[in-house]
Design a protein around this motif. Structure first.
Motif, PDB file in Angstrom:
ATOM      1  N   THR A  68      43.004  47.620  45.257  1.00 18.42           N
ATOM      2  CA  THR A  68      44.266  47.504  44.546  1.00 18.42           C
ATOM      3  C   THR A  68      44.129  46.506  43.365  1.00 18.42           C
ATOM      4  O   THR A  68      44.602  47.134  42.042  1.00 18.42           O
ATOM      5  CB  THR A  68      45.486  47.428  45.331  1.00 18.42           C
TER       6      THR A  68
ATOM      7  N   VAL B 102      41.305  45.834  41.639  1.00 21.30           N
ATOM      8  CA  VAL B 102      40.321  46.451  40.801  1.00 21.30           C
ATOM      9  C   VAL B 102      41.114  47.779  39.860  1.00 21.30           C
ATOM     10  O   VAL B 102      41.092  47.644  38.766  1.00 21.30           O
ATOM     11  CB  VAL B 102      38.931  46.906  41.423  1.00 21.30           C
ATOM     12  N   LEU B 103      41.752  48.476  40.683  1.00 21.72           N
ATOM     13  CA  LEU B 103      42.308  49.484  40.180  1.00 21.72           C
ATOM     14  C   LEU B 103      43.557  48.987  39.362  1.00 21.72           C
ATOM     15  O   LEU B 103      43.778  49.524  38.042  1.00 21.72           O
ATOM     16  CB  LEU B 103      43.098  50.550  41.301  1.00 21.72           C
ATOM     17  N   THR B 104      44.079  47.787  39.482  1.00 22.38           N
ATOM     18  CA  THR B 104      45.185  47.282  38.643  1.00 22.38           C
ATOM     19  C   THR B 104      44.722  46.856  37.307  1.00 22.38           C
ATOM     20  O   THR B 104      45.239  47.254  36.211  1.00 22.38           O
ATOM     21  CB  THR B 104      45.875  46.376  39.379  1.00 22.38           C
ATOM     22  N   VAL B 105      43.483  46.154  37.426  1.00 20.47           N
ATOM     23  CA  VAL B 105      43.115  45.674  36.181  1.00 20.47           C
ATOM     24  C   VAL B 105      42.352  46.666  35.482  1.00 20.47           C
ATOM     25  O   VAL B 105      42.607  46.909  34.139  1.00 20.47           O
ATOM     26  CB  VAL B 105      41.730  44.864  36.708  1.00 20.47           C
ATOM     27  N   VAL B 106      41.864  47.997  36.042  1.00 16.27           N
ATOM     28  CA  VAL B 106      41.445  48.912  35.309  1.00 16.27           C
ATOM     29  C   VAL B 106      42.645  49.689  34.412  1.00 16.27           C
ATOM     30  O   VAL B 106      42.651  49.907  33.282  1.00 16.27           O
ATOM     31  CB  VAL B 106      40.810  50.058  36.029  1.00 16.27           C
ATOM     32  N   VAL B 107      43.752  50.063  35.292  1.00 18.75           N
ATOM     33  CA  VAL B 107      44.941  50.724  34.535  1.00 18.75           C
ATOM     34  C   VAL B 107      45.386  49.775  33.418  1.00 18.75           C
ATOM     35  O   VAL B 107      45.907  50.150  32.381  1.00 18.75           O
ATOM     36  CB  VAL B 107      45.914  51.096  35.730  1.00 18.75           C
TER      37      VAL B 107
ATOM     38  N   ALA C  58      43.747  47.647  31.747  1.00 17.40           N
ATOM     39  CA  ALA C  58      42.795  47.656  30.677  1.00 17.40           C
ATOM     40  C   ALA C  58      42.941  49.020  29.743  1.00 17.40           C
ATOM     41  O   ALA C  58      42.684  48.648  28.415  1.00 17.40           O
ATOM     42  CB  ALA C  58      41.363  47.545  31.055  1.00 17.40           C
ATOM     43  N   VAL C  59      43.379  49.965  30.282  1.00 14.20           N
ATOM     44  CA  VAL C  59      43.430  51.117  29.322  1.00 14.20           C
ATOM     45  C   VAL C  59      44.752  51.210  28.941  1.00 14.20           C
ATOM     46  O   VAL C  59      45.167  52.539  28.764  1.00 14.20           O
ATOM     47  CB  VAL C  59      43.053  52.491  30.279  1.00 14.20           C
ATOM     48  N   GLN C  60      45.787  50.340  29.051  1.00 16.85           N
ATOM     49  CA  GLN C  60      47.070  50.071  28.255  1.00 16.85           C
ATOM     50  C   GLN C  60      48.180  51.033  29.383  1.00 16.85           C
ATOM     51  O   GLN C  60      48.917  51.831  28.580  1.00 16.85           O
ATOM     52  CB  GLN C  60      47.093  50.642  27.026  1.00 16.85           C
TER      53      GLN C  60
ATOM     54  N   SER D 203      51.028  46.157  37.827  1.00 19.39           N
ATOM     55  CA  SER D 203      50.558  44.717  38.088  1.00 19.39           C
ATOM     56  C   SER D 203      51.395  44.383  39.531  1.00 19.39           C
ATOM     57  O   SER D 203      50.885  43.299  39.890  1.00 19.39           O
ATOM     58  CB  SER D 203      50.890  43.830  36.941  1.00 19.39           C
TER      59      SER D 203
END
Length: 146
Positions: A21, A23-28, A30-32, A38
């Protein structure tokens, strides 16, 4: 299967879910993506904290009753588990300090990076213990006894 083993397995799986979660939060983010993402890792983090505190208290209570030293030749296993326990305590304390520092009227932003060091120690020691169990199972070719 005893209760302590169930809690440890639960703790391992929640750690994996928490890592995914984050890693997915950081990716989401990062793509605004939406900011509410969060908050997604907070539930697995709370479950990790409660199960970790339970395991720490359980270990402390049993270690005070029987003050046995680790077996000879334990090597890395003798220090990985205590490192994991105390880095978890340090991580929890630094997260609490971060919440307090960010709740001030003039927040101190750099404090939010302090929990990353104990989090890295938690990740490394947790992965080490996880692979030790997997390698022991692979060597014996069967499940480990409780």
């Amino acid at each position: 299967m005893n209760w302590n083993k169930r809690i440890r397995q639960f703790h391992r799986w929640v750690a994996i879910v928490f890592t995914v979660t984050v890693v997915l939060t950081v990716v989401v983010l990062a793509v605004q993506g939406p900011e509410w993402v969060s908050y997604v890792p907070l539930l697995p983090l709370a479950l990790l904290a409660f199960s970790g505190i339970y395991l720490l208290v359980r270990w402390y209570r049993t270690s005070r009753r029987s003050s046995s030293s680790p077996p000879a030749g334990a090597g890395r296993a003798a220090w990985v588990r205590p490192l994991h326990r105390w880095s978890a305590v340090t991580f929890l304390a630094t997260v609490l300090v971060t919440f307090v520092a960010l709740s001030l009227p003039d927040p101190i932003i750099w404090v939010s990076y302090i929990p990353l060091l104990p989090l890295a120690a938690l990740l490394i020691s947790g992965l080490t213990m996880f692979t030790q169990v997997a390698m022991a199972r692979r060597r014996t070719g069967r499940a480990l006894p409780a």
